[in-house]
Design a protein around this motif. Structure first.
Motif: not given
Length: 543
Positions: A414-418
């Protein structure tokens, strides 16, 4: 307008206007500890180089388990494991079955892990042996129209040596970089077909000329016996399932020793076969005497549990489970790599950090007399990267009855994105409506009331090509008919790579996604009724 973002905008509009309710002031008050600064405090430890990538069964994973336990204790959570000396640890029955071998070829004893290794699943737990005064060299071990290494040959009862990879009738694939195959099973795909042919035709054994042994890294040396397994009765029954034909992998140097008896070598024979497109099969008078056996070695591995008892005497027997996995994939196999640690900051240091944040918030609420009515089990499991092993173990040996487990909220990355969400104000939710429409409603209501993110349901189905519903620890609750929500930010270029570092984490979004899990948990543990399971394992409504 790009349709992808148009639909995303519509989804956000709907999610922000449906089911909105008045905020609970107590829930908001105790959420304060779920913030970017506290998140950084935890993750900068868990994903540090000192923890060596937290691979299950290694020093780094044990250090992480101790850190999580100490945090649970400091919050005031209790250890609920009654049959262990440390009540915060649930030991997972995790063992390796390394092959102990002795191989002598033409009177010369080979060195295990350097010159050879036995394919682990080809060795019986009762022992395996290979003995012969000759070896049949069958080139690439291929039998197909237009090219047949076995033409005119009877392999029954013979020990057959073939190249593990390659086909002289097709263009060669690019050579792997050093250490690249360290996490793959050495027998797969076309190689498995070569072995199957020899099994079907009753060969006595297989020698694979495997170039993976020409550059053995320390990481590879630990892994060539295959992944350890859970020592459940069912798993142990299958321990010898593949042990029908002994498979011995040898280095190019060992292959050259064998081929020298026929005045051949690996490079020369490959060149001759490729140039002529004709097999070079022949019997080589070289003796082999090999034995192998397996012996169980138990590996330290534990799930870490912290328990918060509910405040309502009638509801506290019902338990909400909030989970993450704290393990990752450990050290980089390539000894020449500049960055040698797969830190796993996002996967799943971020989810474990989220569990710690939510745990502290609820513990603070209880200390202030505002604790949840239902109980909460916070569990950080081990062995997810080995095949969801820690959560599978908990599902088989639950500390609290599964019938009393109302829901699992699982937090994994849950610490990044895409690339699909450039503003990063989103989270993928998976599984929320698979078994319970009640849970789906509550989860979305929590978002609409408090966090107001875009809830992307792209992967929220059983037919998703990425199969994310089956790829994290929530599944080991769902398969027991327990409703689940899996919170996830998608994969990125640093997935399972050394680049998954703390400095790439979006801490405000890590905290916000953790808040969503917290508010959902608040509603679940304080609501009048537990979520009703109204769908079966196939997603069909239960009549």
């Amino acid at each position: 307008m790009n349709k992808k973002f148009l639909y995303a905008g519509i989804g956000l509009l709907l999610s922000c206007t449906t089911f909105a309710q008045k905020q609970d002031k107590d829930a908001v008050k105790f959420s304060a500890v779920i913030n970017k600064d506290v998140a950084y405090k935890h993750l900068s430890v868990l994903a540090s180089d000192e923890y060596e990538g937290r691979e299950t069964g290694t020093r780094g994973a044990w250090m992480a388990a101790e850190y999580i336990k100490n945090q649970f204790k400091s919050f005031g959570l209790t250890g609920p494991v009654k049959d262990n000396s440390d009540p915060y640890f649930q030991p997972v029955g995790y063992s390796s079955f390394p092959v102990i071998g002795n191989v002598v070829i033409n009177g010369k004893t080979l060195e295990s892990g350097k010159d050879y290794y036995f394919q682990n699943n080809s060795v019986s737990s009762k022992g395996t042996s290979l003995q012969s005064a000759s070896i049949l060299f069958a080139g690439y071990g291929i039998s197909k129209d237009g090219y047949n290494d076995y033409e005119g040959q009877n392999v029954a009862g013979k020990i057959v040596m073939v190249f593990a990879t390659g086909d002289p009738t097709v263009a060669p694939a690019p050579a792997p970089q050093p250490g690249q195959q360290a996490r793959r099973q050495p027998i797969a795909g076309p190689t498995a077909n070569k072995v199957k042919y020899l099994l079907d035709n009753k060969a006595a054994g297989v020698i694979l000329i495997n170039p993976i042994l020409d550059n053995v890294t320390p990481q590879l040396a630990r892994m060539i016996n295959g992944n350890p397994i859970l020592t459940t009765a069912e798993r142990l029954k299958n321990l010898d399932a593949g042990a029908q034909l002994p498979v011995l992998n040898v280095s190019t140097a060992v292959a050259n020793q064998i081929l020298a008896a026929a005045n051949l070598n690996v490079e020369g024979v490959k060149g001759a076969i490729t140039a002529s497109k004709k097999p070079s099969t022949q019997l080589i008078n070289v003796s082999i005497n090999a034995q192998a056996s397996k012996k169980e070695q138990k590996i330290r591995a534990e799930n870490v549990l912290g328990f918060l008892e509910g405040s309502d005497p009638k509801l506290k027997e019902e338990v909400l489970v909030i989970s993450s996995h704290y393990d990752h994939i450990g050290l980089v196999a390539d000894p020449n790599a500049k960055d040698k640690v797969n830190n796993g900051a996002d996967d799943d240091g971020s989810g474990t950090t989220g569990v710690l944040l939510v745990a502290e918030a609820f513990a603070n609420a209880k200390k202030a007399g505002k604790g949840p009515k239902r109980s909460i089990l916070f569990i950080c499991v081990v062995g997810e990267e080995k095949g969801l092993l820690g959560s599978e173990w908990y599902g088989e040996y639950p500390v609290f009855p599964l019938k009393n487990t109302i829901t699992n909220l699982n937090i994994d990355m849950i610490g990044r994105g895409d690339a699909a969400h450039p503003d990063n104000n989103f989270v993928y939710i998976i599984g929320s409506n698979m078994l319970s429409d009640d849970l789906d409603r509550i989860g979305k209501e929590a978002n609409n009331t408090y966090t107001k993110m875009f809830l992307d349901e792209k992967h929220n189905n059983r037919t998703d090509p990425e199969r994310f519903y089956y790829r994290s620890d929530h599944y080991n609750f769902a398969k027991h008919n327990i409703p689940v929500i899996f919170y996830f930010n998608g994969v990125h270029d640093d997935y399972h790579a050394p680049g998954d570092e703390v400095d790439k984490i979006d801490f405000p979004m890590l905290a916000k996604r953790s808040q969503l899990a917290y508010y959902t948990a608040w509603m679940l543990t304080n609501g009048k009724d537990r979520p009703v399971v109204n769908k079966d394992a196939d997603g069909k409504l239960i009549k």
